[in-house]
Each structure stands twice: as C-alpha cells, then as structure tokens.
Write an enzyme that holds these catalytic residues in place. Structure first.
Site, mmCIF file in Angstrom:
data_model
loop_
_atom_site.group_PDB
_atom_site.id
_atom_site.type_symbol
_atom_site.label_atom_id
_atom_site.label_comp_id
_atom_site.label_asym_id
_atom_site.label_seq_id
_atom_site.Cartn_x
_atom_site.Cartn_y
_atom_site.Cartn_z
ATOM 1 N N LYS A 187 24.468 -25.973 16.289
ATOM 2 C CA LYS A 187 23.923 -25.663 17.393
ATOM 3 C C LYS A 187 23.831 -26.843 18.340
ATOM 4 O O LYS A 187 23.370 -27.854 17.776
ATOM 5 C CB LYS A 187 22.454 -24.929 17.237
ATOM 6 C CG LYS A 187 22.019 -24.042 18.661
ATOM 7 C CD LYS A 187 20.642 -23.382 18.229
ATOM 8 C CE LYS A 187 20.275 -22.824 19.449
ATOM 9 N NZ LYS A 187 18.953 -21.991 19.045
ATOM 10 N N SER B 43 19.156 -17.030 20.653
ATOM 11 C CA SER B 43 19.912 -18.140 21.525
ATOM 12 C C SER B 43 21.095 -18.820 20.662
ATOM 13 O O SER B 43 21.916 -19.359 21.249
ATOM 14 C CB SER B 43 18.984 -19.060 21.992
ATOM 15 O OG SER B 43 18.458 -19.774 21.118
ATOM 16 N N SER C 43 15.748 -16.509 17.439
ATOM 17 C CA SER C 43 16.978 -17.213 17.825
ATOM 18 C C SER C 43 18.024 -17.420 16.878
ATOM 19 O O SER C 43 19.108 -17.537 17.136
ATOM 20 C CB SER C 43 16.718 -18.305 18.645
ATOM 21 O OG SER C 43 16.388 -18.159 19.761
#
Lengths: 475, 102
Positions: A80, A155, A179
């Site tokens: 990420k 996210s 997330s």
C-alpha cells in the site's frame, strides 16, 4: 490449472520447492497481468518491473544453492502506498507528498525483504487512508475487478484489487477503521487486521496512531497467517508493539466445541438482504463443522462508530500537523510563514482530509475537549468491556464485514456520513484493538460478500484457525 | 452542537488551512451533519468510567541511546527538502515581526 499469478503463497512455495517453477516465472506472470489489465483498474500507482525481476532472480539463485529463506522467499507482493520502501516514492495517495522518496524501510517492509519477498509496486489508496472506496486518492480512483462502475472499497482498495485481480500473490494494507477488511470483503479476498500492538507501525504513514494496524490481503487464510507470522513482533521503533508471545499457526480440522456469537445489535441493524442471506449460509456451514452458534448482546454498535470518528479525527488533526511544507513534501514558495503553512496545506490536502482535520481540531479545542474527546475515550472503555464480556461467553464474534456489497462509483462521495457508515461493523475491532478477519463467503448478484470474525486479544491463532475451517468446508 | 461560519473559520485558522468561501460553506453544513451523528455519545452514561488510555498491553521501555542513520538514509532525508542549499534546509523566516518591528 491455475496460471502462475493466480497461485496462493503456499502453492507457489510448494512448486518452487519441487522445482516446477521459478520466482522469475511467477513474477513475470504478475507483471504481464498488471500490464494487460491495470490500465483500466488502476490498482498500482507504480510498478518496479526491473527491481522485481532482479529480486526474483536472486531468490531463484538462493534456491539453486539450497539456501532458502522460508515460505515467502521469491513471492511477489504489493505494498500500500503508505508504507515506506527506501528509495521509492511514497505519497499516501496525497498531493502533499507527491514526489516524496522513502528515506528508509518500514519495519514490515524490512522484515519482508529479509524473507526474500519480491516487491512489485505500490498500490492506490484513499488519501491518508481516509475513505472506504479509494475514490479519494488524488491520483484517481481504483475500479472493482468485477464491475468497473463500482468501487473496490477502501482505503486499501489498490491492495485488495491487486490481490483479487491476480496482479500479485498477496498485498499489505493498513486498517484504521476497516481499511483492510472492507475492501477485502468487496473484492472477495481475505483481509486480516491483527491485534493492536502485534505489528510495528514504524514506517507506516500515520493516520490515527492508536487504531492503525498493518495486515495482509491474501487469497487464503493460510497465506494471511504466513505473512502475519513474518511481519509481527516487538520493535524498538514502535513502543506500542507488544511483548506478547508471538503468533504461530495452530490449525484445526473442525469447530467442535467452538462457540460463535452473533451480536444481535449488528444483525438487527441495516444490511442488505443479499448480504444477510449469504452470511447466514456461511454461519450454517460453521455450525455443520461443529460450532455452536448463539445470539449475544453486544451494545454500543452505533456509539462505536461515533466514538471512532471523534477519536480518529483528533489523532488525524495532530498527526497531519507535520505536513507543514517545511522539511519535505509540497511547499508553496514566496509567502509569509502563516500563508506558507495555510496555503500549502490547502493545496496539498483533499476535501476529506480537510474535513477530518477540522473535526479533530474542533473536538480537541478548549471548551469541547471534555464533551467530545474525553467522552469518546470513556465510551471506548465501555465498548471494550462489552466486547470482553461477549468474548468470555463465546470464542468469536461473527457478522457481515459490510452492510452491502460494492457500491457504485460516485454513490457516496457527496454524503460523508453515508461513507462513514460503511465502517459500522469493522470499527469495533479498531476501537477495542481486537484481531479481526474478513473471509469471502459467497456472492450476491455477482459481487463478493465477506464474513467478519472478531477474536480475543492476541488470539489470532484460534481466530485464523476458525476462518480456515470455514474456508475449507465451504469449498 | 452546531457550528456557524465564524466557528469554521476559526478552526481552519487553528489548523492552518486556507479555505475558500465555497469550502467554508460546505464544511459548515457537513460538520453539522457529522456532529449531529456523534452527539449520541453525550447520552451514554459515563459516570465513574475511566477513559481508555492504553489500547494494548505493551512494554515501551528501552535504553535512551543515540543512534545515527547511515549515509544513504541521510542523503534521502536531504533530497526530500523542498529547498536545499548544500546540506541546509531553506525555510521562510520564522520571526515575521523581529525585535523592533511592529
């Protein structure tokens, strides 16, 4: 026959050992898949083809010499875009960090590199991990792999898509209010958030430090355990990491003697009929594997979300004060000091980030601190007690990961509160620090549904064992 | 609890965020909606309840020793400076009204 980029970590490892395939083969298969499909999905913000093939080659050489690191050696994964990876750009999906180069490796990245992992690239995310759809990245949205008009969740949407679309064998995400688990649920992969304190946050760009936790998104529960085992542990660079006995998988064949609790407040609340039906079927599978299923009382479902939004915003307003245009990142030039701060931050942050900074600033300001921050911290104590009480009666809590399946792009961006309600089932585990996993449990109208399991503090071994029994029985 | 435009302006100022008139209007409305939602916390009875301070049991103690970074790390830190002169970081003046000024 699976293609090489569709393998699980465990499968690839076994095939490496038999000499059937090489890390270069698997890495190239991933890079090819990214090349042909990611133009439309936009899971990656960057790929490192040359570096990745180089690390893969080194893993293959190590293997030829009989010098193997472990199950992750030569396995291609994605990170990420909020995890520091030395020498590579990292932006947290924000304009204010555009062009910023990681000065060092996050502890988790260092550990994975030491295990011989091949890093393919960095994945898209909502700006500073604030969002549930990956529409809030300044670099454009990521799309759902099964329906390009829908969001992948967020996210960690880029990481979820990268794993679901077979661009990598697994990915890392971060989970502050859901997330990892919510996009995993939307995309049909396993998403796992360990107990707070299990995994070092050093080198994770902070959102809300008392909730943030790094974890894997994988195609099997076994793979989640493999990555978790590699990244866990106490770290002098993160003083909230625990000295608790380390996790080691302890698999089981059935769920005999296991008590599963269905929190009444969650199941009675709003969720789509398709989600309710699909997860209920999964509950029956667990029952037939030997589990006893009971309805339980778990108060404060709505209050957990409210407390989360207050506490998270307060921590956001403090954590993001560091982005002041002075030492790194964006800086607007030729302005007096105050304007340098205020205009740089106005230019560099997106709407959702600004909204949460304002909310946090308000809740921490003189005259409101007691009513908001302190009250939320007290409610947090009550919520934790409620979960502790529930988990004395049952071994694990079970509910859907999200109230609905993946929604349409643009559907919730106009109403921040509607987007926040996406987290209603996931925030509890962050507010209490408990470990939780989302496991794919079927489809509704062609879209994946996730089953959410919450376990006891540091009880990841039993939590993942329960999840894996389900996964195997459901096949 | 409800916020007016002046409140939002003050918050933006405290948070060092320059907001346009349009952004202020939107923020006022959206923050009101969010505050209406979180206000449910005020009805939770918390008499004699301690605020949660430690999210997980941990042992944060370690030796208080200086450790430096290697040359590569140092160079990355320097290269991230928005404006650099040699190994120095250039910033706007911190004291906008020096002694003897206004």
């Amino acid at each position: 026959m699976k293609r090489l980029n569709e393998l699980t970590i465990a499968e690839a490892h076994r095939m490496f050992n038999r000499g059937d395939i090489s890390s270069v083969d698997v890495t190239q298969a991933c890079l090819d898949e990214i090349h042909s499909l990611d133009g439309s999905l936009h899971a990656f913000l960057d790929t490192y083809a040359e570096d990745a093939l180089m690390s893969a080659k080194q893993a293959d050489i190590r293997r030829e010499r009989g010098d193997i690191n472990g199950q992750l050696d030569g396995i291609p994964i994605a990170l990420k875009d909020n995890l520091l990876h030395q020498g590579k750009t990292v932006t947290a999906g924000s304009k204010i960090l555009s062009g910023y180069v990681s000065v060092t490796d996050a502890t988790v990245v260092r550990k994975l590199k030491e295990q011989g992992v091949v890093i393919l690239g960095r994945t898209n995310m909502d700006e500073f991990a604030m969002g549930s759809s990956t529409e809030r990245s300044v670099y454009g949205p990521t799309r759902h792999p099964r329906d390009p008009d829908r969001v992948p969740g967020g996210s960690s949407g880029g990481s979820a898509v990268a794993t679901a679309a077979n661009f990598c064998l697994a990915s890392l995400g971060s989970d502050t209010g859901g997330s990892i688990r919510q996009p995993a649920s939307f995309c049909g992969v396993v998403g796992f958030k360990p107990t707070y304190g299990r995994v070092s946050r050093s080198g994770l760009i902070a959102m809300a430090s008392s909730f943030d936790q790094i974890g894997p998104l994988t195609r099997s529960v076994e793979d989640a355990a493999i990555i978790f085992e590699a990244i866990q542990g106490q770290d002098p660079l993160d003083q909230t990491t625990s000295d608790h006995m380390l996790f080691h998988p302890a698999w089981r064949d059935d769920l005999n003697g296991v008590r599963i609790g269905l929190p009444r407040q969650a199941w009675e609340g709003g969720m789509s009929n398709g989600v309710r039906k699909t997860v209920s079927t999964a509950v029956e599978v667990m029952e037939s594997a030997g589990a006893t299923v009971v309805e339980i009382n778990l108060p404060y479902t709505d209050e957990a979300l409210a407390a989360y939004y207050i506490l998270m915003s307060c921590e956001v307003s403090a954590n993001l004060a560091r982005f002041d245009g002075m030492r790194y990142g964006l800086r607007l030039e030729d302005l007096p000091l105050f304007e340098t701060y205020a205009q740089t931050r106005a230019e560099g942050f997106g709407a959702e980030v600004k909204r949460r900074i304002l909310l946090g600033t308000y809740a921490l300001s003189q005259g409101y601190y007691d009513a908001y921050y302190l009250q939320a911290k007290k409610v947090q104590t009550l919520i934790r007690h409620a979960y502790e009480t529930a988990l004395r009666d049952v071994d694990v809590l079970l509910m859907p990961t999200t109230p609905t399946t993946a929604f349409k792009i643009g559907e919730k961006t106009v109403d921040p509160l509607a987007m926040y309600l996406e987290d209603i089932f996931t925030v509890g585990a962050n507010v209490t620090g408990l470990p939780a996993v989302s496991v794919p449990c079927g489809f509704f109208e062609g879209l994946p549904v996730g089953m959410h399991l919450i376990g006891r503090p540091f009880g990841e071994a039993e939590l993942l064992a329960f999840a894996r029994v389900y996964e195997e029985k459901a096949l | 609890m409800s916020l007016n435009r002046e409140d939002v302006k003050t918050l933006a100022n405290l948070a060092r965020l320059k907001l346009s008139d349009e952004e202020l209007t939107i923020a006022e409305k959206e923050l009101d909606n969010i505050l209406a939602y979180v206000d449910r916390l005020s009805s939770v009875k918390t008499t004699d309840v301690e605020p949660l301070t430690v999210p997980a049991k941990s042992d944060g103690w370690r030796e208080d020793v200086v450790f430096s970074c290697d040359e590569v790390t140092r160079e990355f830190i320097l290269s991230n400076f928005p404006v650099r002169r040699g190994d120095l970081l250039k910033t706007p003046g911190v004291f906008e009204h020096p002694k003897g000024g206004r």
